[in-house]
Design a protein around this motif. Sequence first.
Motif, PDB file in Angstrom:
ATOM      1  N   PHE A  13      77.272  73.376  17.882  1.00  0.00           N
ATOM      2  CA  PHE A  13      76.084  73.087  16.405  1.00  0.00           C
ATOM      3  C   PHE A  13      75.130  72.694  17.168  1.00  0.00           C
ATOM      4  CE2 PHE A  13      79.420  69.847  15.580  1.00  0.00           C
ATOM      5  CZ  PHE A  13      78.431  68.883  14.165  1.00  0.00           C
ATOM      6  N   ARG A  14      74.000  73.495  16.281  1.00  0.00           N
ATOM      7  CA  ARG A  14      72.041  72.861  16.696  1.00  0.00           C
ATOM      8  C   ARG A  14      72.500  71.506  15.956  1.00  0.00           C
ATOM      9  NH1 ARG A  14      69.007  75.973  19.662  1.00  0.00           N
ATOM     10  NH2 ARG A  14      69.241  77.530  20.482  1.00  0.00           N
ATOM     11  N   ILE A  15      71.217  70.615  16.138  1.00  0.00           N
ATOM     12  CA  ILE A  15      70.841  69.567  15.815  1.00  0.00           C
ATOM     13  C   ILE A  15      69.402  69.710  15.636  1.00  0.00           C
ATOM     14  CG2 ILE A  15      73.556  68.244  15.939  1.00  0.00           C
ATOM     15  CD1 ILE A  15      72.234  67.090  18.034  1.00  0.00           C
ATOM     16  N   ARG A  16      68.821  69.080  14.714  1.00  0.00           N
ATOM     17  CA  ARG A  16      67.413  68.174  14.855  1.00  0.00           C
ATOM     18  C   ARG A  16      67.680  66.684  15.158  1.00  0.00           C
ATOM     19  NH1 ARG A  16      64.225  72.055  15.038  1.00  0.00           N
ATOM     20  NH2 ARG A  16      62.229  70.566  15.125  1.00  0.00           N
ATOM     21  N   HIS A  17      66.945  66.518  15.550  1.00  0.00           N
ATOM     22  CA  HIS A  17      66.192  64.740  15.740  1.00  0.00           C
ATOM     23  C   HIS A  17      65.280  64.701  15.699  1.00  0.00           C
ATOM     24  CE1 HIS A  17      64.508  65.397  19.848  1.00  0.00           C
ATOM     25  NE2 HIS A  17      65.212  66.917  19.601  1.00  0.00           N
ATOM     26  N   GLY A  18      65.461  63.588  15.387  1.00  0.00           N
ATOM     27  CA  GLY A  18      63.807  62.805  15.111  1.00  0.00           C
ATOM     28  C   GLY A  18      63.301  61.975  16.117  1.00  0.00           C
ATOM     29  N   LEU A  19      63.623  61.999  17.795  1.00  0.00           N
ATOM     30  CA  LEU A  19      63.311  61.254  18.937  1.00  0.00           C
ATOM     31  C   LEU A  19      62.566  61.755  19.978  1.00  0.00           C
ATOM     32  CD1 LEU A  19      66.756  61.060  19.675  1.00  0.00           C
ATOM     33  CD2 LEU A  19      65.672  58.699  18.789  1.00  0.00           C
ATOM     34  N   ALA A  20      61.878  62.921  19.571  1.00  0.00           N
ATOM     35  CA  ALA A  20      61.023  63.140  20.495  1.00  0.00           C
ATOM     36  C   ALA A  20      60.332  62.179  20.848  1.00  0.00           C
ATOM     37  CB  ALA A  20      60.441  64.882  20.261  1.00  0.00           C
ATOM     38  N   ASP A  21      59.378  61.362  20.232  1.00  0.00           N
ATOM     39  CA  ASP A  21      57.830  61.056  20.167  1.00  0.00           C
ATOM     40  C   ASP A  21      58.364  58.930  20.364  1.00  0.00           C
ATOM     41  OD1 ASP A  21      55.828  62.483  19.777  1.00  0.00           O
ATOM     42  OD2 ASP A  21      56.424  62.865  17.522  1.00  0.00           O
ATOM     43  N   HIS A  22      59.708  59.269  20.445  1.00  0.00           N
ATOM     44  CA  HIS A  22      60.165  57.327  20.623  1.00  0.00           C
ATOM     45  C   HIS A  22      59.676  56.989  21.405  1.00  0.00           C
ATOM     46  CE1 HIS A  22      62.663  53.887  20.321  1.00  0.00           C
ATOM     47  NE2 HIS A  22      63.005  54.333  19.545  1.00  0.00           N
ATOM     48  N   PRO A  23      58.819  55.919  21.859  1.00  0.00           N
ATOM     49  CA  PRO A  23      58.496  55.020  22.696  1.00  0.00           C
ATOM     50  C   PRO A  23      59.164  54.634  23.691  1.00  0.00           C
ATOM     51  CG  PRO A  23      58.261  53.226  20.615  1.00  0.00           C
ATOM     52  CD  PRO A  23      58.514  55.126  20.165  1.00  0.00           C
ATOM     53  N   LEU A  24      60.723  54.520  23.374  1.00  0.00           N
ATOM     54  CA  LEU A  24      61.812  54.543  24.865  1.00  0.00           C
ATOM     55  C   LEU A  24      62.130  55.765  25.664  1.00  0.00           C
ATOM     56  CD1 LEU A  24      64.056  51.779  23.044  1.00  0.00           C
ATOM     57  CD2 LEU A  24      62.445  51.026  24.818  1.00  0.00           C
ATOM     58  N   LEU A  25      61.001  56.818  25.055  1.00  0.00           N
ATOM     59  CA  LEU A  25      61.110  57.835  25.725  1.00  0.00           C
ATOM     60  C   LEU A  25      60.396  58.727  26.744  1.00  0.00           C
ATOM     61  CD1 LEU A  25      63.937  58.810  23.359  1.00  0.00           C
ATOM     62  CD2 LEU A  25      64.378  58.067  25.432  1.00  0.00           C
ATOM     63  N   THR A  26      59.758  58.050  26.920  1.00  0.00           N
ATOM     64  CA  THR A  26      58.212  58.332  27.206  1.00  0.00           C
ATOM     65  C   THR A  26      57.886  58.303  28.979  1.00  0.00           C
ATOM     66  OG1 THR A  26      57.012  56.639  26.807  1.00  0.00           O
ATOM     67  CG2 THR A  26      56.441  57.554  25.560  1.00  0.00           C
ATOM     68  N   LEU A  27      57.522  59.376  29.960  1.00  0.00           N
ATOM     69  CA  LEU A  27      57.577  58.832  30.954  1.00  0.00           C
ATOM     70  C   LEU A  27      57.519  57.487  31.518  1.00  0.00           C
ATOM     71  CD1 LEU A  27      56.447  62.029  32.463  1.00  0.00           C
ATOM     72  CD2 LEU A  27      58.087  61.306  31.918  1.00  0.00           C
TER      73      LEU A  27
END
Length: 307
Positions: free
Chosen positions: A19-33
């Motif tokens: 099933f689909r979900i949403r999340h609040g991780l897109a701008d997390h500083p640990l997940l930048t290039l």
Amino acid sequence: MRLIDIDHDAAVTFPAEPFRIRHGLADHPLLTLDALAGLAGRLDRDRVEYNSGKLQPNQPPDEVPGLDLAPTDVVRQIETCGAWMVLKNVETVPEYAALIRDALADARAAIGGADDDGMTDFQGFIFVSSANGVTPFHIDYEENFFVHLHGEKFMHVFDNRDRALVSEPDLETFPGKHRNLSYLADFEERATVYRFEPGEGMFLPYTWPHWVRTGSDWTISMAITWKSPRDIRMNRLYLANAMLRKLRLPQPAPGRYSAYDSAKVMALATLQAVVNPLRRSEGMRRRLRALLFGRRANYYYGGERKV
């Protein structure tokens, strides 16, 4: 928004169906290039796998082209180098372990589960891919909250109960077995295709077959995974069956002979209790894989092969 946000009505089939979900991780500083380039340099080399992204869903494992780049350079050049990379077991780095724990706590709260609801052995896998890349047809041996962070991605998902797609022997696994499975074009008639933008994701159940393609921009995604007690038991059974099959002893499908299944699971649990402490170092993991399954079991060290 929670780190993982789940609509209660969508989760009524959890954990049996996607099933689909949403999340609040897109701008997390640990997940930048920049952060991921640093992470690629911190992880043990056998926890960094990469190759060209110019693949097909039915890509033969022995014909996967590599890249003549160091891991950190793959991340820093992802916009132009035509690559696919996965950073494995990022939970071995404390700050990423904390992020995964927090995300799973939010998922449990959204579903309505308790703290001890069977989400054990949590792990994190971060995917960094160039535009127009493909991850071939495969299955994973964990439950997965997939979160998409940058770009556009498409996941083609198939029902894991369909043995016309993945046979019982193909379900069996062992350390170092290449993930790519046999895929035919007519499989696509049975696919459900999910499109993701940043902030979107899905729950993907244990061993549901899938292949993935990226859109016209580079992408970052993360698989936040765990195993239930049933998953752990099945993984041991699949490993036992694979080892016995390599000895030319074909095995019945799980569930046909429950007492035999239990004996194999207990034997593997005993073996793993002895072997797992030895696997804490990269060098020992590499030697054990080569000893038990042959040198080709360490295929992901070939990432630097040129295209």
